[in-house]
Enzyme design. Structure first.
Site, PDB file in Angstrom:
ATOM      1  N   GLU A  45       8.762  29.543   6.090  1.00 40.85           N
ATOM      2  CA  GLU A  45       7.985  30.693   6.580  1.00 40.85           C
ATOM      3  C   GLU A  45       8.682  31.330   7.792  1.00 40.85           C
ATOM      4  O   GLU A  45       9.142  30.627   8.690  1.00 40.85           O
ATOM      5  CB  GLU A  45       6.597  30.180   6.982  1.00 40.85           C
ATOM      6  CG  GLU A  45       5.628  31.253   7.434  1.00 40.85           C
ATOM      7  CD  GLU A  45       4.286  30.653   7.880  1.00 40.85           C
ATOM      8  OE1 GLU A  45       4.219  29.431   8.135  1.00 40.85           O
ATOM      9  OE2 GLU A  45       3.302  31.419   7.965  1.00 40.85           O
ATOM     10  N   LYS A 118      -0.084  36.698   3.165  1.00 37.34           N
ATOM     11  CA  LYS A 118      -0.839  35.481   3.487  1.00 37.34           C
ATOM     12  C   LYS A 118      -2.330  35.784   3.636  1.00 37.34           C
ATOM     13  O   LYS A 118      -2.720  36.634   4.444  1.00 37.34           O
ATOM     14  CB  LYS A 118      -0.265  34.891   4.774  1.00 37.34           C
ATOM     15  CG  LYS A 118      -0.775  33.517   5.161  1.00 37.34           C
ATOM     16  CD  LYS A 118       0.046  33.018   6.371  1.00 37.34           C
ATOM     17  CE  LYS A 118      -0.371  31.645   6.859  1.00 37.34           C
ATOM     18  NZ  LYS A 118       0.505  31.174   7.969  1.00 37.34           N
ATOM     19  N   CYS A 160       1.926  28.567   3.900  1.00 33.86           N
ATOM     20  CA  CYS A 160       1.514  27.637   4.965  1.00 33.86           C
ATOM     21  C   CYS A 160       0.012  27.349   4.993  1.00 33.86           C
ATOM     22  O   CYS A 160      -0.475  26.581   4.178  1.00 33.86           O
ATOM     23  CB  CYS A 160       2.019  28.162   6.300  1.00 33.86           C
ATOM     24  SG  CYS A 160       2.146  26.854   7.572  1.00 33.86           S
TER      25      CYS A 160
END
Lengths: 305, 305
Positions: A45, A118, A160
């Site tokens: 990331e 995200k 993540c």
């Protein structure tokens, strides 16, 4: 039609704290992965610099970029040159005051095959992401948990913090994802006890392996590694920071570990996945057959009160 | 107000293949667990006899019973005598032609505090449960994934096959469950390879530990143990059957293993859980804060096509 066997590699890298335009190390690692036979290469990331979310500052916004933009152009060129699919990660500037933490997928011909913004954004000490990133939009505003089709199959790319949410993995699986990928930046607070650190790493591995189990598909996570000090501008004590714990891994559709990196150094973690195994595993573990979609309505509630 | 520390025990037992009215062994194990200090005692799935779902026969229906009925009366008496909460499992006859796989919760005063009718029903070679059990009803017909309040706190009781579905665990957590409990009957097909057997057991542990992680609460699973041959009436080859793999366990709200039984013998697995730890763990891992309930709508679909 994608091939039956997919060679995947996770590039677990440490962050140079100097020039974020210097792509030498990642270029070299990507070439190394391709030389190992990788057809799909996953990066950590926000791989273009230090993990700036340790503090809330205005300066890092200067480094945000559009998508497509410089990072996707660079990754597109190397993807096309090597004939590999690359999943990268960008601090995306969508408009003034509107930024996302965005995964980008470059197909093996260099085409930008898709992006994923995200959806779950953390905000915890050292990980102040809500200050920087607007969560991705779900329908009808945006694509939400949408898969990306590539030369190696249909990818479910998440980022993540998403890895802690079984909902995200399930939605990607239900959209036909053949593989879940998690570009990641996670690490230890050096002030936590060794026991707590061990529990955190083990939980991180466990919850992602469980997405493989529950959905009958392989999972790969690519994390950064190494210590990054909290920027001095935050006025914090010397020595505070995050020790990114590496442990990038690839597991199969029963959650079985196939390849895993260590905690301390840069590595390319390579594995070969058989796309046919999900078909077999889902026959012996037919969870999708038995989901009680008639009784799951309260999953759309914040709390069942 | 339940106490802060909860002593839990899982009674991992093997099935006597003789008289299902003979409760000597389980009585003894429950008393042993209570003597160890257990305030909450979990029994395996369908503990009153052999796992009859290995084949599809009419005879086992003779052993089904109402709830409340003989098994709950027995468990209520011993729960009240010992002052413990007991979670048992019953082949429930609700009406002619209507049967459930039902977990029953006896509070420490002997009251039937609640029941849970298994919502996800498997049907695989050796586990022909769809022949025997109607799945539990979700709203508005029935309670679906409903918790049970007891002297040791609010319990999220699920059963065996449910353990593979993150949706079930999440729904119990969202209803305020402080602890997830899985009465279970799972084992190996002796014809599977050692590698496959290892993957299955590991996946079973992993997916349940992940429910603890994703929801920040402890999880306990109580499995039966030992080999049970397929009934000869099925005309199967000699030696076929299920080797129930034991491995009953208790893990904490970060998924950390607290106690775990072996694969081969009867055991009482005891652990002490701190009800305050969930509060702390959910502060450092605030997943419930960040769920994207606005974007989870497709979880109610069978497939996103």
């Amino acid at each position: 039609m994608p091939q039956q066997m997919v060679h995947i590699a996770c590039v677990q890298n440490a962050q140079p704290l100097a020039d974020r335009e210097d792509r030498t190390a990642l270029n070299s690692a990507i070439r190394h992965a391709a030389a190992l036979g990788a057809q799909l290469i996953l990066l950590p990331e926000l791989h273009q610099g230090p993990y700036f979310c340790q503090t809330e500052e205005l300066a890092p916004f200067d480094d945000a970029e559009p998508v497509p933009g410089p990072t996707t152009a660079w990754l597109a060129a190397i993807a096309a040159e090597l004939g590999v699919v690359i999943v990268g990660s960008v601090f995306e500037r969508r408009a003034a005051g509107l930024y996302h933490n965005t995964a980008v997928v470059l197909d093996s011909d260099g085409r930008l095959a898709g992006v994923y913004r995200k959806m779950h954004i953390p905000d915890d000490p050292g990980f102040y992401e809500k200050f920087y990133f607007t969560p991705g939009d779900g329908p009808p505003q945006g694509p939400g948990f949408a898969t990306v089709d590539t030369a190696v199959g249909r990818l479910g790319v998440l980022v993540c913090w998403d890895q802690w949410f079984p909902e995200a993995a399930r939605l990607m699986a239900l959209a036909g994802a053949e593989l879940l990928l998690y570009p990641t930046a996670i690490g230890w607070d050096p002030d936590d006890s060794a026991d707590e650190q061990a529990r955190q790493l083990d939980a991180w591995i466990t919850v992602q392996r469980s997405h493989a189990v529950a959905n009958g598909l392989p999972v790969a996570a690519c994390n950064r590694v190494g210590f990054e000090a909290t920027p001095a501008t935050a006025g914090t004590a010397t020595g505070t920071g995050i020790r990114f714990w590496g442990n990038s891994f690839v597991c199969g559709p029963q959650g079985e570990m196939v390849a895993r990196a260590g905690s301390d150094g840069e590595e390319v973690v390579a594995a070969v996945l058989d796309r046919g195994r999900s078909e077999q595993v889902r026959r012996i573990w037919p969870f999708l057959r038995d989901r009680r979609v008639d009784a799951y309505g309260d999953l759309l509630k914040r709390w069942r009160d």
